[in-house]
Design a protein around this motif. Structure first.
Motif, short mmCIF file in Angstrom:
data_model
loop_
_atom_site.label_atom_id
_atom_site.label_comp_id
_atom_site.label_asym_id
_atom_site.label_seq_id
_atom_site.Cartn_x
_atom_site.Cartn_y
_atom_site.Cartn_z
N VAL A 102 -17.47 -38.37 -13.42
CA VAL A 102 -16.86 -37.44 -12.46
C VAL A 102 -15.92 -36.49 -13.20
CG1 VAL A 102 -17.11 -38.92 -10.44
CG2 VAL A 102 -15.13 -39.20 -11.93
N PRO A 103 -15.76 -35.29 -12.68
CA PRO A 103 -14.90 -34.33 -13.37
C PRO A 103 -13.42 -34.68 -13.22
CG PRO A 103 -15.69 -33.40 -11.31
CD PRO A 103 -16.38 -34.72 -11.48
N THR A 104 -12.65 -34.42 -14.25
CA THR A 104 -11.20 -34.55 -14.16
C THR A 104 -10.54 -33.18 -14.05
OG1 THR A 104 -11.05 -34.62 -16.57
CG2 THR A 104 -11.14 -36.73 -15.41
N ILE A 105 -11.32 -32.14 -14.27
CA ILE A 105 -10.86 -30.75 -14.12
C ILE A 105 -11.94 -29.97 -13.38
CG2 ILE A 105 -10.32 -28.60 -15.35
CD1 ILE A 105 -8.15 -30.55 -15.84
N LEU A 106 -11.54 -29.24 -12.34
CA LEU A 106 -12.44 -28.29 -11.70
C LEU A 106 -12.05 -26.91 -12.20
CD1 LEU A 106 -12.53 -29.55 -7.99
CD2 LEU A 106 -14.10 -30.08 -9.86
N LEU A 107 -13.03 -26.11 -12.56
CA LEU A 107 -12.76 -24.78 -13.11
C LEU A 107 -12.48 -23.79 -11.99
CD1 LEU A 107 -15.55 -24.64 -15.84
CD2 LEU A 107 -13.15 -25.34 -16.08
N GLY A 110 -11.36 -17.63 -11.67
CA GLY A 110 -10.81 -16.47 -12.36
C GLY A 110 -9.54 -15.96 -11.69
N THR A 111 -9.41 -16.20 -10.39
CA THR A 111 -8.18 -15.81 -9.69
C THR A 111 -7.20 -16.97 -9.65
OG1 THR A 111 -9.03 -16.45 -7.52
CG2 THR A 111 -9.42 -14.19 -8.22
N THR A 112 -7.68 -18.17 -9.99
CA THR A 112 -6.83 -19.37 -9.99
C THR A 112 -6.99 -20.08 -11.32
OG1 THR A 112 -8.60 -20.76 -9.14
CG2 THR A 112 -7.17 -19.72 -7.52
N GLY A 113 -6.04 -20.93 -11.64
CA GLY A 113 -6.19 -21.79 -12.80
C GLY A 113 -7.11 -22.95 -12.46
N ASN A 114 -7.24 -23.84 -13.39
CA ASN A 114 -8.07 -25.02 -13.15
C ASN A 114 -7.33 -26.01 -12.26
OD1 ASN A 114 -9.97 -23.86 -14.81
ND2 ASN A 114 -9.25 -24.92 -16.63
N LEU A 115 -8.08 -26.92 -11.64
CA LEU A 115 -7.51 -27.90 -10.73
C LEU A 115 -7.78 -29.29 -11.28
CD1 LEU A 115 -6.09 -28.17 -7.94
CD2 LEU A 115 -8.37 -28.46 -6.96
N ALA A 116 -6.72 -30.06 -11.53
CA ALA A 116 -6.86 -31.41 -12.08
C ALA A 116 -7.18 -32.40 -10.97
CB ALA A 116 -5.57 -31.82 -12.78
N LEU A 117 -8.09 -33.33 -11.26
CA LEU A 117 -8.46 -34.40 -10.33
C LEU A 117 -8.11 -35.74 -10.94
CD1 LEU A 117 -12.05 -33.29 -9.24
CD2 LEU A 117 -9.86 -32.58 -8.27
N THR A 118 -7.67 -36.68 -10.11
CA THR A 118 -7.45 -38.06 -10.55
C THR A 118 -8.20 -38.99 -9.60
OG1 THR A 118 -5.42 -38.29 -9.26
CG2 THR A 118 -5.19 -37.55 -11.56
N ILE A 157 -17.92 -40.47 -2.99
CA ILE A 157 -16.91 -40.23 -4.02
C ILE A 157 -15.92 -39.18 -3.54
CG2 ILE A 157 -16.47 -39.49 -6.40
CD1 ILE A 157 -19.25 -40.52 -7.11
N GLY A 158 -14.66 -39.53 -3.56
CA GLY A 158 -13.58 -38.60 -3.27
C GLY A 158 -12.72 -38.43 -4.51
N PHE A 159 -11.50 -37.92 -4.35
CA PHE A 159 -10.60 -37.73 -5.47
C PHE A 159 -9.20 -37.45 -4.95
CE2 PHE A 159 -12.64 -33.64 -4.58
CZ PHE A 159 -11.53 -32.82 -4.35
N ASN A 160 -8.25 -37.39 -5.87
CA ASN A 160 -6.88 -36.99 -5.57
C ASN A 160 -6.57 -35.73 -6.38
OD1 ASN A 160 -6.42 -39.42 -4.06
ND2 ASN A 160 -6.23 -40.49 -6.01
N THR A 161 -5.79 -34.83 -5.80
CA THR A 161 -5.40 -33.63 -6.52
C THR A 161 -4.10 -33.08 -5.96
OG1 THR A 161 -6.17 -31.50 -7.36
CG2 THR A 161 -6.68 -31.98 -5.06
N CYS A 162 -3.37 -32.40 -6.80
CA CYS A 162 -2.16 -31.66 -6.39
C CYS A 162 -2.42 -30.19 -6.67
CB CYS A 162 -0.94 -32.14 -7.17
SG CYS A 162 -0.46 -33.83 -6.75
N VAL A 163 -2.37 -29.38 -5.63
CA VAL A 163 -2.64 -27.95 -5.75
C VAL A 163 -1.39 -27.27 -6.32
CG1 VAL A 163 -3.30 -25.87 -4.51
CG2 VAL A 163 -4.20 -28.09 -3.79
N PRO A 164 -1.55 -26.50 -7.38
CA PRO A 164 -0.38 -25.80 -7.95
C PRO A 164 0.28 -24.89 -6.92
CG PRO A 164 -2.29 -25.63 -9.40
CD PRO A 164 -2.78 -26.23 -8.12
#
Length: 184
Positions: A102-107, A110-118, A157-164
């Motif tokens: 599973v990804p730990t980073i979503l790309l 271009g208007t946003t940075g990457n999004l980390a997943l845990t 499959i789900g995930f956890n993330t904190c939006v910047p």
């Protein structure tokens, strides 16, 4: 005795000619197949919308939880998550090994940075039609589950993330994961 010597010389001469010729060679091809097991997996997906800057979310992998919470917690505005399960089909009552990449980073787009997943011990669920369901961490290594009497199971499959806090409204993040299933 002369006759024997002559035959020995002729044999050695003929053997020498055979040894002196260049060798011919070619590739010996192996074509090996196994019996088809009939084990298949159909892809699932996760779609999340309406995330608010500065908020940490849990995308719930439990189908019952999806109905109760809209698929995401917390809901502070108009957040919504929809998960489609990966469907496994194989031999009834078989044990299968499920591996998740599973990804730990979503790309960002271009208007946003990457999004980390845990991921935690409740970020994925293996569910079969016998009413058996097990939560597991998709990053903790392979999970072993049992297919139901119809030879089926689902993986959510789900995930956890904190939006910047500094994201641009309307940003999009994309990523891919890989689900591998094999008989135990």
């Amino acid at each position: 005795m002369k006759k024997f010597m002559f035959l020995l010389v002729v044999c050695l001469f003929v053997s020498g000619i055979a040894l002196a010729q260049p060798a011919n060679q070619n590739i010996y091809t192996f074509n090996v197949t196994s019996v088809a097991t009939g084990l298949t997996v159909e892809a699932g997906d996760v779609t999340v919308e309406g995330l608010m800057p500065g908020v940490c979310y849990e995308v719930v992998p439990d189908p019952a939880g999806l109905i109760a919470s809209g698929g995401i917690t917390p809901v502070t505005s108009a957040e919504l998550a929809a998960i489609t399960a990966a469907v496994i089909a194989g031999d009834p009552f078989s044990e299968v090994i499920v591996s998740c990449a599973v990804p730990t980073i979503l790309l960002g787009d271009g208007t946003t940075g990457n999004l980390a997943l845990t991921y935690t011990g409740t970020s994925a669920e293996f569910l079969n039609g016998l009413g058996d369901g097990w939560f597991f961490n998709p990053t903790a290594g392979p999970f072993v589950g049992t297919l139901d009497d119809g030879g089926a199971a689902e993986v959510w499959i789900g995930f956890n993330t904190c939006v910047p806090k500094t994201i641009v409204a309307g940003g999009t993040w994309l990523g891919e994961g890989l689900l591998t299933v094999q008989y135990k």
